[in-house]
Each structure stands twice: as structure tokens, then as C-alpha cells.
Design a protein around this motif. Sequence first.
Motif, PDB file in Angstrom:
ATOM      1  N   ALA A 276      78.410  35.543  56.328  1.00  0.00           N
ATOM      2  CA  ALA A 276      79.779  36.096  55.838  1.00  0.00           C
ATOM      3  C   ALA A 276      81.101  35.592  57.026  1.00  0.00           C
ATOM      4  CB  ALA A 276      79.687  37.467  55.703  1.00  0.00           C
ATOM      5  N   LEU A 277      82.072  35.480  56.257  1.00  0.00           N
ATOM      6  CA  LEU A 277      83.278  35.063  57.062  1.00  0.00           C
ATOM      7  C   LEU A 277      84.428  36.484  56.552  1.00  0.00           C
ATOM      8  CD1 LEU A 277      85.324  33.274  58.516  1.00  0.00           C
ATOM      9  CD2 LEU A 277      85.796  32.410  56.502  1.00  0.00           C
ATOM     10  N   VAL A 278      84.705  36.782  57.611  1.00  0.00           N
ATOM     11  CA  VAL A 278      85.915  37.798  57.674  1.00  0.00           C
ATOM     12  C   VAL A 278      87.148  37.308  58.167  1.00  0.00           C
ATOM     13  CG1 VAL A 278      86.621  40.224  58.210  1.00  0.00           C
ATOM     14  CG2 VAL A 278      84.312  39.918  57.870  1.00  0.00           C
ATOM     15  N   ALA A 279      88.086  37.161  57.572  1.00  0.00           N
ATOM     16  CA  ALA A 279      89.199  36.308  57.597  1.00  0.00           C
ATOM     17  C   ALA A 279      90.665  36.737  57.408  1.00  0.00           C
ATOM     18  CB  ALA A 279      89.133  34.742  57.251  1.00  0.00           C
ATOM     19  N   GLN A 280      91.591  36.592  58.379  1.00  0.00           N
ATOM     20  CA  GLN A 280      92.954  36.853  58.037  1.00  0.00           C
ATOM     21  C   GLN A 280      93.509  35.438  57.251  1.00  0.00           C
ATOM     22  OE1 GLN A 280      94.223  37.827  62.190  1.00  0.00           O
ATOM     23  NE2 GLN A 280      95.004  39.882  61.063  1.00  0.00           N
ATOM     24  N   PRO A 281      94.657  35.487  56.467  1.00  0.00           N
ATOM     25  CA  PRO A 281      95.143  34.035  56.006  1.00  0.00           C
ATOM     26  C   PRO A 281      95.726  33.278  57.093  1.00  0.00           C
ATOM     27  CG  PRO A 281      95.946  36.184  54.726  1.00  0.00           C
ATOM     28  CD  PRO A 281      95.331  36.756  56.069  1.00  0.00           C
ATOM     29  N   VAL A 282      95.022  32.153  57.275  1.00  0.00           N
ATOM     30  CA  VAL A 282      95.577  31.094  58.208  1.00  0.00           C
ATOM     31  C   VAL A 282      95.800  29.998  57.469  1.00  0.00           C
ATOM     32  CG1 VAL A 282      95.247  29.798  60.179  1.00  0.00           C
ATOM     33  CG2 VAL A 282      94.176  32.117  59.983  1.00  0.00           C
ATOM     34  N   ARG A 283      96.940  29.224  57.641  1.00  0.00           N
ATOM     35  CA  ARG A 283      97.343  28.131  56.833  1.00  0.00           C
ATOM     36  C   ARG A 283      96.823  26.619  57.171  1.00  0.00           C
ATOM     37  NH1 ARG A 283     101.553  28.402  60.370  1.00  0.00           N
ATOM     38  NH2 ARG A 283     101.835  26.386  61.534  1.00  0.00           N
ATOM     39  N   ASP A 284      96.471  26.003  56.308  1.00  0.00           N
ATOM     40  CA  ASP A 284      95.576  24.697  56.368  1.00  0.00           C
ATOM     41  C   ASP A 284      96.412  23.997  57.455  1.00  0.00           C
ATOM     42  OD1 ASP A 284      93.642  25.370  54.609  1.00  0.00           O
ATOM     43  OD2 ASP A 284      94.349  23.795  53.148  1.00  0.00           O
TER      44      ASP A 284
ATOM     45  N   VAL B  44      85.445  38.058  53.294  1.00  0.00           N
ATOM     46  CA  VAL B  44      86.405  39.149  52.865  1.00  0.00           C
ATOM     47  C   VAL B  44      88.001  38.844  53.525  1.00  0.00           C
ATOM     48  CG1 VAL B  44      86.497  41.614  53.412  1.00  0.00           C
ATOM     49  CG2 VAL B  44      84.440  40.676  52.944  1.00  0.00           C
ATOM     50  N   MET B  45      88.769  39.036  53.087  1.00  0.00           N
ATOM     51  CA  MET B  45      90.160  38.826  53.607  1.00  0.00           C
ATOM     52  C   MET B  45      90.938  40.104  53.962  1.00  0.00           C
ATOM     53  SD  MET B  45      90.739  35.228  53.504  1.00  0.00           S
ATOM     54  CE  MET B  45      92.674  35.214  53.356  1.00  0.00           C
ATOM     55  N   PHE B  46      91.197  40.197  55.302  1.00  0.00           N
ATOM     56  CA  PHE B  46      92.167  41.289  55.748  1.00  0.00           C
ATOM     57  C   PHE B  46      93.682  40.702  56.059  1.00  0.00           C
ATOM     58  CE2 PHE B  46      90.246  40.065  59.565  1.00  0.00           C
ATOM     59  CZ  PHE B  46      91.049  40.489  60.617  1.00  0.00           C
ATOM     60  N   PRO B  47      94.573  41.350  55.978  1.00  0.00           N
ATOM     61  CA  PRO B  47      96.065  40.802  55.977  1.00  0.00           C
ATOM     62  C   PRO B  47      96.384  40.664  57.657  1.00  0.00           C
ATOM     63  CG  PRO B  47      96.222  43.097  55.348  1.00  0.00           C
ATOM     64  CD  PRO B  47      94.653  42.673  55.628  1.00  0.00           C
ATOM     65  N   VAL B  48      97.390  39.875  57.910  1.00  0.00           N
ATOM     66  CA  VAL B  48      97.979  39.837  59.312  1.00  0.00           C
ATOM     67  C   VAL B  48      98.475  41.289  59.467  1.00  0.00           C
ATOM     68  CG1 VAL B  48      99.686  38.754  60.696  1.00  0.00           C
ATOM     69  CG2 VAL B  48      98.342  37.534  59.432  1.00  0.00           C
TER      70      VAL B  48
ATOM     71  N   SER C 161     109.004  47.028  55.817  1.00  0.00           N
ATOM     72  CA  SER C 161     107.767  46.576  56.481  1.00  0.00           C
ATOM     73  C   SER C 161     106.569  46.931  55.775  1.00  0.00           C
ATOM     74  CB  SER C 161     107.611  47.303  57.922  1.00  0.00           C
ATOM     75  OG  SER C 161     106.654  46.885  58.545  1.00  0.00           O
ATOM     76  N   ARG C 162     106.461  48.162  54.963  1.00  0.00           N
ATOM     77  CA  ARG C 162     105.572  48.321  54.031  1.00  0.00           C
ATOM     78  C   ARG C 162     105.508  47.374  52.769  1.00  0.00           C
ATOM     79  NH1 ARG C 162     102.982  54.267  51.995  1.00  0.00           N
ATOM     80  NH2 ARG C 162     101.318  53.462  50.870  1.00  0.00           N
ATOM     81  N   ALA C 163     106.582  47.261  52.399  1.00  0.00           N
ATOM     82  CA  ALA C 163     106.639  46.323  51.171  1.00  0.00           C
ATOM     83  C   ALA C 163     106.326  44.779  51.458  1.00  0.00           C
ATOM     84  CB  ALA C 163     108.064  46.382  50.691  1.00  0.00           C
ATOM     85  N   GLU C 164     106.589  44.403  52.430  1.00  0.00           N
ATOM     86  CA  GLU C 164     106.451  43.039  52.963  1.00  0.00           C
ATOM     87  C   GLU C 164     104.827  43.102  53.157  1.00  0.00           C
ATOM     88  OE1 GLU C 164     108.868  42.575  56.424  1.00  0.00           O
ATOM     89  OE2 GLU C 164     110.536  41.682  55.342  1.00  0.00           O
ATOM     90  N   LEU C 165     104.026  43.805  53.747  1.00  0.00           N
ATOM     91  CA  LEU C 165     102.866  43.965  53.930  1.00  0.00           C
ATOM     92  C   LEU C 165     101.946  44.011  52.686  1.00  0.00           C
ATOM     93  CD1 LEU C 165     100.281  44.018  55.569  1.00  0.00           C
ATOM     94  CD2 LEU C 165     100.566  46.495  56.142  1.00  0.00           C
ATOM     95  N   ALA C 166     102.500  44.635  51.665  1.00  0.00           N
ATOM     96  CA  ALA C 166     102.057  44.897  50.169  1.00  0.00           C
ATOM     97  C   ALA C 166     102.017  43.672  49.728  1.00  0.00           C
ATOM     98  CB  ALA C 166     102.771  45.915  49.489  1.00  0.00           C
ATOM     99  N   VAL C 167     103.071  42.650  49.846  1.00  0.00           N
ATOM    100  CA  VAL C 167     103.392  41.434  48.960  1.00  0.00           C
ATOM    101  C   VAL C 167     102.246  40.543  49.930  1.00  0.00           C
ATOM    102  CG1 VAL C 167     104.835  39.313  49.278  1.00  0.00           C
ATOM    103  CG2 VAL C 167     105.813  41.624  48.433  1.00  0.00           C
ATOM    104  N   ARG C 168     102.161  40.449  51.146  1.00  0.00           N
ATOM    105  CA  ARG C 168     101.201  39.637  51.829  1.00  0.00           C
ATOM    106  C   ARG C 168      99.594  40.051  51.204  1.00  0.00           C
ATOM    107  NH1 ARG C 168     104.193  41.015  56.599  1.00  0.00           N
ATOM    108  NH2 ARG C 168     102.433  42.202  57.498  1.00  0.00           N
ATOM    109  N   GLN C 169      99.430  41.351  51.124  1.00  0.00           N
ATOM    110  CA  GLN C 169      98.036  41.815  50.632  1.00  0.00           C
ATOM    111  C   GLN C 169      98.021  41.193  49.484  1.00  0.00           C
ATOM    112  OE1 GLN C 169      98.175  45.853  53.253  1.00  0.00           O
ATOM    113  NE2 GLN C 169      98.717  45.861  51.023  1.00  0.00           N
ATOM    114  N   ALA C 170      98.908  41.325  48.552  1.00  0.00           N
ATOM    115  CA  ALA C 170      98.711  40.729  47.124  1.00  0.00           C
ATOM    116  C   ALA C 170      98.385  39.242  47.005  1.00  0.00           C
ATOM    117  CB  ALA C 170      99.884  41.209  46.096  1.00  0.00           C
ATOM    118  N   ARG C 171      99.408  38.666  47.686  1.00  0.00           N
ATOM    119  CA  ARG C 171      99.340  36.946  47.840  1.00  0.00           C
ATOM    120  C   ARG C 171      98.313  36.530  48.162  1.00  0.00           C
ATOM    121  NH1 ARG C 171     104.147  35.946  50.842  1.00  0.00           N
ATOM    122  NH2 ARG C 171     102.732  36.148  52.687  1.00  0.00           N
ATOM    123  N   SER C 172      97.510  37.103  49.445  1.00  0.00           N
ATOM    124  CA  SER C 172      96.396  36.720  49.586  1.00  0.00           C
ATOM    125  C   SER C 172      94.985  37.191  49.270  1.00  0.00           C
ATOM    126  CB  SER C 172      96.445  36.416  51.449  1.00  0.00           C
ATOM    127  OG  SER C 172      97.438  35.728  51.607  1.00  0.00           O
TER     128      SER C 172
END
Length: 300
Positions: free
Chosen positions: A76-84, A107-111, A166-177
Motif C-alpha cells: 500500500a502507498l500512503v501519500a501526499q500530493p506531489v506533482r509529476d 490513500v492520499m492525505f493533504p499537505v 487557511s481552512r478554506a484553502e485546505l478544504a480545496v486541496r483536499q477536494a482537488r486531490s
Amino acid sequence: MSALVAPDARTAHYGTFYRLTPLPDNFVVVHGNCQAEAIRVLLDGALAATVRVPPVHELTADDLSYLERTYRAARALVAQPVRDGYRGLPIGTAQVHALLPTDAALVMFPVLRWSALHPYHLLARSAEVSDPPLVPYYDVRTIARAAGLPQPRLTVRGIRQVATRSRAELAVRQARSRTIRADDLFAAAGAGATNTINHPGNSVLMGVARRILHRLGAAEQVADPGRELLRSVYAPMEAETLDALALAGAPRTHWIVGGEPVDDEEVAQTHLSWLRSQPQALELAIRAAVGWSGQYSVAS
């Protein structure tokens, strides 16, 4: 017969990754920045095995063969979003996920960034500019002093805007990834949410680990590690910030770096001198500060 050469400290620290010890069975890897290792520590007691791997910003081309060997064997891979192509290497999340067996879970978790407790602080980085000395965090008030600009001061409304944004930006990152959710964990943690803007406190990290385990179908039992995991730096936490956000907690007027107190004014003066001697760094910092000041209610 040639003498054995002991591995250096870094190689020994990531010994299984560097083939000093065999890979375990049914292991999980956690891929991301410095937060990834903290999450791995918390997962390690609840899963069959994990393998410690270097954070992505430390990986080099020489590490790629070790990375491929390790990830191809993971269950299994647990990962944060990292760009190619991050840092010119094939170590983006999608790229390393492709190395795993086809039935391996992801499983992805946010930065994890949260500015509510340290509303004047910024991270501003580029390949051409090193981090400032003492601590890698810019203070917009120090940037203004270095640039000869008026001193920004957040109103109560502005401090609250930082927290909301700050909370809104994190929510966007969560949804995007499509990561697990963490914004509510920060909000619930109050004055213990972060040690710096990118170093969450244990309560947040433990909540993230429980949600990762849930996604993996494992028991959500996360043991308290008995130490603060991301403890290398603690930033000041101002009384007016706590008051504006109605948070219980003791303000901290100084930094703590490597376990030692460092006066906030010492950091400010060191950064001020450094910025004035580093035109590229000052330009980068000004751009970040101008973007920051345009978002919140600021009193000159």
C-alpha cells in the motif's frame, strides 16, 4: 580482504530503503514531505510493517533505484500530493504509485498547512533562493521593514480571516486531490493545532493517521508516540491571536529551535540583515508579502 565501511548516519537511518536490511512482508510506504515520516511513525504500530523512506525534497537521482525496488514490493502507498517531475525526478505521487503492484491500495492525505495560530508567517521558496537563517519562516512585518514599507498589523477581523482562509484553502486541496479530510482536525485542536504553519501538533497528526487506517480497512488504534513528532521548531504564538480566535492557551513570545529558546527579536534582526544582503530573497519575500497583505484586513 577489504574492511567493511560503516554506512553514514543518513544511510543507516533509512537502512531498509538502502538495502542494509531486508524488506519486510506486507509493508506500507508513506510518500511526501517531513509530515510523511510523522504519519509513518503513527501508522507503524497499527500496521504489519512500514518502511521509512526519505522525504521527497531529499531524494536524488542516486536514490531512484532504491525507491523503485522498495515501492514495487509495497502492499500500500500512503501519500501526499506531489506533482509529476518534482525537482526534476520521476517521484510525483502518480509516478511512484505506478510502481506498486496493481492491487496495492492508495490513500492520499493533504499537505498539512494551517496559518491560524501564526497569521504573520509565510513560507516563500524557490530553487534559486535558500531559506532564511535560524528558521525557514518569513514574518511579513520583517519583510516590510527590510523593504522600507509600512508595518502591517492585522485587525481582529484580519486574524479571523487568516484562520477562515487557511481552512478554506485546505478544504480545496483536499477536494482537488481526493485526500482524507484534515481541516476539521485543525479547527478542533485549537491552540494545539500547529507548532509552525507547516508542522501540525500531535492531535492533528493522530487524527490524520486514524483516518488513513480507516481507508486501509485497519483498526483505527493510534498510540500516543510519547513525544511531539514535529518538534524541531516552535513559532511564537501571540496573545492577540489567541484572543481574536477565542482560543484557550498560553501565548509564546519566543521561538524554540532544536529545544532551545530563541528570542523573536533575534530572529527578526537576523532575517532583516539577511534580506537586505540578499536581493533575490528580498524580491521573493516581497512578492509573497504583497500577496498576503492583499487578502486580509490590515491596519497600517
